[in-house]
Motif scaffolding. Structure first.
Motif, PDB file in Angstrom:
ATOM      1  N   ASP A 133       1.281  -1.392  -0.090  1.00 56.29           N
ATOM      2  CA  ASP A 133       0.111   0.064   0.152  1.00 56.29           C
ATOM      3  C   ASP A 133       0.672   0.968   0.285  1.00 56.29           C
ATOM      4  O   ASP A 133       2.171   1.075   0.171  1.00 56.29           O
ATOM      5  CB  ASP A 133      -1.066  -0.119   0.755  1.00 56.29           C
ATOM      6  CG  ASP A 133      -0.551  -0.103   2.810  1.00 56.29           C
ATOM      7  OD1 ASP A 133      -0.930   0.292   3.219  1.00 56.29           O
ATOM      8  OD2 ASP A 133       0.945  -0.020   1.917  1.00 56.29           O
ATOM      9  N   ILE A 134      -0.296   3.080   0.193  1.00 56.09           N
ATOM     10  CA  ILE A 134       1.323   3.493  -0.213  1.00 56.09           C
ATOM     11  C   ILE A 134       1.837   3.879   0.356  1.00 56.09           C
ATOM     12  O   ILE A 134       2.794   4.629   0.412  1.00 56.09           O
ATOM     13  CB  ILE A 134      -0.466   4.439  -0.480  1.00 56.09           C
ATOM     14  CG1 ILE A 134      -0.894   3.805  -2.095  1.00 56.09           C
ATOM     15  CG2 ILE A 134       0.950   6.099  -0.351  1.00 56.09           C
ATOM     16  CD1 ILE A 134      -1.655   5.990  -2.550  1.00 56.09           C
ATOM     17  N   GLU A 135       1.432   4.286   2.108  1.00 57.25           N
ATOM     18  CA  GLU A 135       1.432   4.381   2.711  1.00 57.25           C
ATOM     19  C   GLU A 135       3.147   3.127   3.345  1.00 57.25           C
ATOM     20  O   GLU A 135       4.338   3.916   4.054  1.00 57.25           O
ATOM     21  CB  GLU A 135       1.232   4.623   4.443  1.00 57.25           C
ATOM     22  CG  GLU A 135       0.141   5.288   4.675  1.00 57.25           C
ATOM     23  CD  GLU A 135      -0.852   5.681   5.285  1.00 57.25           C
ATOM     24  OE1 GLU A 135      -0.414   5.223   6.583  1.00 57.25           O
ATOM     25  OE2 GLU A 135      -1.770   5.677   5.365  1.00 57.25           O
ATOM     26  N   ILE A 178       0.737   9.096 -11.328  1.00 58.15           N
ATOM     27  CA  ILE A 178       0.202   7.690 -10.958  1.00 58.15           C
ATOM     28  C   ILE A 178      -0.366   7.760  -9.666  1.00 58.15           C
ATOM     29  O   ILE A 178      -1.702   7.952  -9.392  1.00 58.15           O
ATOM     30  CB  ILE A 178       0.752   6.801 -10.890  1.00 58.15           C
ATOM     31  CG1 ILE A 178       0.919   6.254 -12.614  1.00 58.15           C
ATOM     32  CG2 ILE A 178       0.292   5.635 -10.756  1.00 58.15           C
ATOM     33  CD1 ILE A 178       1.795   5.096 -13.049  1.00 58.15           C
ATOM     34  N   VAL A 187      -4.312   8.715  -8.207  1.00 56.75           N
ATOM     35  CA  VAL A 187      -5.373   7.392  -6.993  1.00 56.75           C
ATOM     36  C   VAL A 187      -5.192   8.158  -6.168  1.00 56.75           C
ATOM     37  O   VAL A 187      -6.883   7.828  -5.394  1.00 56.75           O
ATOM     38  CB  VAL A 187      -3.445   6.456  -6.411  1.00 56.75           C
ATOM     39  CG1 VAL A 187      -4.551   6.049  -5.346  1.00 56.75           C
ATOM     40  CG2 VAL A 187      -3.383   5.587  -7.369  1.00 56.75           C
ATOM     41  N   GLU A 188      -4.453   8.878  -5.601  1.00 54.31           N
ATOM     42  CA  GLU A 188      -5.486   9.616  -4.162  1.00 54.31           C
ATOM     43  C   GLU A 188      -6.749  10.636  -4.325  1.00 54.31           C
ATOM     44  O   GLU A 188      -7.089  11.017  -3.463  1.00 54.31           O
ATOM     45  CB  GLU A 188      -3.804  10.570  -3.705  1.00 54.31           C
ATOM     46  CG  GLU A 188      -3.379   9.954  -3.132  1.00 54.31           C
ATOM     47  CD  GLU A 188      -2.342  10.564  -2.587  1.00 54.31           C
ATOM     48  OE1 GLU A 188      -1.566  11.600  -2.666  1.00 54.31           O
ATOM     49  OE2 GLU A 188      -1.218   9.983  -1.644  1.00 54.31           O
TER      50      GLU A 188
END
Lengths: 140, 94
Positions: free
Chosen positions: A56-58, A133, A137-138
């Motif tokens: 995931d991003i974090e 990208i 996404v955000e």
């Protein structure tokens, strides 16, 4: 239902290193053969995108603590800086030089200043692609 | 003789890509379209190898590697979209 993706994590942890090796090869072979900073940067960005998809991003933000907008800015600064560096020697803007040197381990090697320019191009491509990208996404 | 075989194989790969394209356009469900897209990637890799044999160069092998990586990432992204509904998560919950 608790989902797990053990297979995806195990495969991605192996494949990411193959993609990073291919990107370094494409970056270094760009002087006489197909490749170069742009293609190497795109493959490097695809490796980052694969990491963002699998994890995931974090977690990836904590593992790779770069602000990718600043990476793009640093790449543009390096590329333009090599152009202005040729003005110090009384040459035209963006004049590149090369030479053959005897290195202790590699033998006779061709070293150019185009590689510094290509490093800047690769950093710009990585920063811009990952920023685009992540911002797509955000928003969702 | 070998030239004839190579061109015949290239024609067959073209027909296979056309059939997969038919499945992408008229596929009844989303997994059919994803599998057809992956099949187009594999056929592109194979036809690129045959083209590099015909021309007699090794420069297309980088193209083969890059098409393989892009097809891998796109298949993973599509299958995660089908399973979870989103591609990149903000925070994993497990």
């Amino acid at each position: 239902m608790k989902t797990n993706n053990v297979i995806l994590h195990a495969v991605v942890k192996l494949v990411v290193f193959i993609i990073l090796t291919l990107s370094v090869y494409l970056f270094l072979s760009g002087h006489h053969k197909p490749g170069g900073g742009f293609i190497g940067g795109l493959v490097l960005a695809s490796a980052f995108v694969l990491l963002f998809i699998a994890f995931d991003i974090e977690a990836i933000r904590k593992a790779i603590p770069f602000d990718f907008k600043r990476v793009a800015a640093l790449g543009a600064f390096i590329s333009v800086g090599t152009g202005f560096g040729s003005l110090l020697f009384g040459e035209n803007f963006l004049t590149q030089a090369f030479g053959y040197f005897d290195l202790p381990f590699f033998g006779t090697t061709e070293l150019t200043t185009v590689t510094i320019f290509e490093t800047g191009v690769a950093l710009v491509v990585v920063g811009v692609v990952v920023t685009i990208i992540l911002s797509i996404v955000e928003d969702v | 003789m070998i030239q004839t075989i190579l061109y015949f194989a290239l024609t067959l790969f073209g027909i296979a890509i056309a059939i997969a394209l038919f499945r992408i356009v008229f596929g009844p469900s989303l997994p059919d379209r994803v599998i057809a897209l992956d099949m187009i990637g594999v056929n592109l890799i194979s036809s690129m190898a045959i083209i590099s044999i015909i021309i007699g160069t090794t420069f297309f092998l980088d193209v083969i590697l890059i098409i393989g990586i892009i097809a891998f990432i796109s298949t993973i992204a599509f299958s995660k979209y089908i399973e979870r509904g989103g591609i990149i998560e903000r925070k994993r919950d497990d």
